[in-house]
Design a protein around this motif. Structure first.
Motif, PDB file in Angstrom:
ATOM      1  N   GLY A 283       0.787  -1.228   0.000  1.00  0.00           N
ATOM      2  CA  GLY A 283       0.000   0.000   0.000  1.00  0.00           C
ATOM      3  C   GLY A 283       0.814   1.269   0.000  1.00  0.00           C
ATOM      4  N   ALA A 284       2.129   1.152   0.003  1.00  0.00           N
ATOM      5  CA  ALA A 284       2.974   2.349   0.066  1.00  0.00           C
ATOM      6  C   ALA A 284       3.569   2.671  -1.295  1.00  0.00           C
ATOM      7  CB  ALA A 284       4.091   2.167   1.084  1.00  0.00           C
ATOM      8  N   MET A 285       3.402   3.909  -1.716  1.00  0.00           N
ATOM      9  CA  MET A 285       4.233   4.421  -2.804  1.00  0.00           C
ATOM     10  C   MET A 285       5.529   4.902  -2.163  1.00  0.00           C
ATOM     11  SD  MET A 285       1.433   6.614  -5.027  1.00  0.00           S
ATOM     12  CE  MET A 285       2.691   7.216  -6.160  1.00  0.00           C
ATOM     13  N   VAL A 286       6.659   4.503  -2.721  1.00  0.00           N
ATOM     14  CA  VAL A 286       7.966   4.948  -2.217  1.00  0.00           C
ATOM     15  C   VAL A 286       8.666   5.624  -3.388  1.00  0.00           C
ATOM     16  CG1 VAL A 286      10.095   4.300  -1.029  1.00  0.00           C
ATOM     17  CG2 VAL A 286       8.002   2.978  -0.637  1.00  0.00           C
ATOM     18  N   PRO A 287       8.382   6.913  -3.605  1.00  0.00           N
ATOM     19  CA  PRO A 287       8.884   7.582  -4.806  1.00  0.00           C
ATOM     20  C   PRO A 287      10.344   8.000  -4.731  1.00  0.00           C
ATOM     21  CG  PRO A 287       7.562   9.098  -3.526  1.00  0.00           C
ATOM     22  CD  PRO A 287       7.442   7.762  -2.860  1.00  0.00           C
ATOM     23  N   LEU A 288      10.857   8.264  -3.495  1.00  0.00           N
ATOM     24  CA  LEU A 288      12.187   8.865  -3.393  1.00  0.00           C
ATOM     25  C   LEU A 288      12.962   8.350  -2.185  1.00  0.00           C
ATOM     26  CD1 LEU A 288      11.185  12.615  -3.954  1.00  0.00           C
ATOM     27  CD2 LEU A 288      12.183  11.099  -5.675  1.00  0.00           C
TER      28      LEU A 288
END
Length: 529
Positions: free
Chosen positions: A489-494
């Motif tokens: 469920g996590a977006m980890v963009p950076l």
């Protein structure tokens, strides 16, 4: 030049100041840049200097903060943990775990039993000697079904803790864990004095290099050096003052005008201006830190993985890295394991901005468009609101309409994170895969901010922890990263670098990157030249 060496030796001895040394070097034909470098090298070579009052502007701090280390969730309290309290071990600049309250440890062949030998002669700030009962009570505060500690999930593996004399503590685990000394040194698990088998959760007495003089949650805290600290090679300044300055412009102004000596989390949009100031230094460390956008998988529409995948594909990470972080970091791949971690899955394809794939997943979810709200505040990280606005523009091309909710900075971690369906968050990361996954991705973790549960992932979590063969552990952790990337469920963009600034006369050695500001240990590791 003999004359230059003469002036350098006088500068190192404190007989002339930095400005005078640079002036004399320039007069001898040395360039301004080279003279400044020589001054910095000489100051470091001279070694730590005792004395002074260190004033720090911290971007974090909330009126809901407490000295109960079980509740620590921001950089202000993390710094208090690093300065006032100690854990069994500490992570240093090499990324490895080193002795702290424990002077040594060893494990059984299956890594299910760990024995920690405590440092003899160590005392708390109230004068009480540190003994095994204190360690046991400190750990038990974070354990049990009623514990609300962020470290509870880390310690669920502990079957029993017992004393073997006054200075030895034995942990029996439900399964082998080669990383247990890291786990046992989590910053929440501060060793505090026990009375009748319990610690005072909000007590201010630790074993750390600095003693708390005052604590005003969300405002400031002051400290004085602990004269009885066990390590005579650290704790250089006489006293420390930490001030919550949430607004980055105000923090920058305070540093520029000399009201504080150092600040965390500089404004990357104006970092070039700080670099022009000859009285300041901008510094950076790289470690495990990353920014996330947790979606509550127990709340529509984020309970549908196709919706989550559509949102992941609808972000141009490279553009956000360039615009928000100004290049001070790297793009993420929707899992929390950093390239600095031992078992980082470099073989996984990097997720890219792909409108067609975003539309494909929306269609799979039975949608032609999507309307969602995204909560943001710069309390999450400097530039979070800008990132949200930029992402809104990117996602619109896929038919995703994002309403950016600008939340107040104060109370963000109490009122938004873990509560709102979709928001921004930052993580300091962890030095080991098991530690990171157990803290924030295990099904029952207190800080599982996506409320995500995946049976295969949780089975692998236990298997990876107990596996002692590095090759097999790598296979397990690569699969876990893949599961989180494509189902989590996590977006980890950076992944972000830590970028901070100090006055020119603030010095330090090689810095740890496991947390901001030298692994949260700047109080005891830094000094004035």
């Amino acid at each position: 030049m003999k004359e230059l060496d003469f002036h350098k030796s006088r500068f190192m001895a404190g007989k002339i100041g930095r400005r005078e040394f640079i002036g004399r070097a320039i007069a001898l034909g040395v360039s301004v840049g080279a003279a400044s470098t020589l001054a910095a090298e000489a100051a470091f070579a001279a070694g730590p200097k005792k004395g002074g009052h260190l004033r720090t502007g911290i971007s974090h701090g909330s009126t809901t903060d407490s000295l109960d280390t079980a509740t620590y969730e921001n950089g202000f309290m993390g710094a208090i943990s690093g300065g006032t309290f100690n854990q069994l071990g500490q992570v240093k600049a090499d990324g490895q775990i080193h002795p702290d309250v424990a002077e040594s440890w060893d494990a059984s062949p299956d890594a299910k039993t760990w024995t920690f030998n405590l440092r003899k002669g160590m005392t708390f700030h109230n004068g009480k000697s540190v003994e095994a009962d204190d360690v046991i009570a400190s750990f038990q505060h974070h354990m049990g079904k009623d514990s609300k500690s962020a470290a509870k999930s880390l310690l669920d593996q502990v079957v029993s803790i017992k004393a073997d004399g006054k200075h030895t503590v034995v942990f029996d685990l439900s399964g082998g864990n080669a990383d247990f000394p890291f786990v046992a040194s989590d910053y929440h698990i501060a060793i505090k004095p026990a009375k009748d088998g319990k610690i005072d959760p909000i007590g201010k007495h630790g074993t750390g290099s600095y003693m708390i003089e005052s604590f005003e949650p969300g405002v400031r805290a002051t400290f004085k050096r602990n004269p009885n600290y066990h390590d005579g090679e650290v704790a250089h300044v006489d006293s420390v003052e930490m001030i919550t300055i949430a607004d980055v412009a105000a923090r920058t102004n305070a540093l520029s005008t000399g009201e504080i000596d150092m600040m965390d989390r500089v404004d990357l949009k104006t970092v070039h201006l700080l670099k022009r100031n000859k009285n300041l230094k901008v510094e950076t460390t790289t470690g495990f830190a990353h920014y996330t956008m947790p979606m509550r998988t127990d709340t529509p529409p984020f309970d549908n993985n196709h919706v989550r995948m559509a949102l992941k594909h609808a972000m141009d990470r490279e553009a956000i890295l360039k615009t928000v972080l100004r290049g001070y970091g790297s793009v993420g791949n929707d899992h929390p394991i950093s390239p600095a971690n031992q078992f980082y899955a470099a073989e996984l394809p990097q997720r890219s901005y792909d409108i067609d794939k975003a539309k494909f997943h929306l269609k799979k979810a039975g949608l032609s468009s999507l309307n969602v709200e995204l909560s943001a505040a710069d309390a999450a990280f400097a530039g979070a609101v800008d990132a949200a606005v930029l992402y809104k523009e990117q996602a619109a091309k896929a038919g995703i309409n994002i309403k950016v909710i600008r939340e107040p900075n104060d109370g963000y971690w109490s009122n938004v994170w873990l509560k709102k369906a979709w928001c921004f968050c930052y993580w300091g990361g962890r030095p080991t895969e098991d530690w990171m996954f157990t803290t924030a991705y295990a099904a029952d973790a207190k800080w599982n901010d996506t409320y995500w549960k995946n049976d295969r992932f949780n089975t692998l979590l236990l298997a990876g922890r107990a596996e002692l063969d590095p090759k097999k552990r790598r296979e397990i952790y690569v699969e876990m990263q893949s599961i989180v990337r494509d189902d989590g469920g996590a977006m980890v963009p950076l992944f972000n670098n830590y970028v901070f600034a100090t006055a020119k006369n603030v010095e330090h050695g090689k810095m740890a990157g496991n947390w901001d500001l030298d692994g949260n240990r700047f109080m005891e590791r830094w000094w004035f030249s």
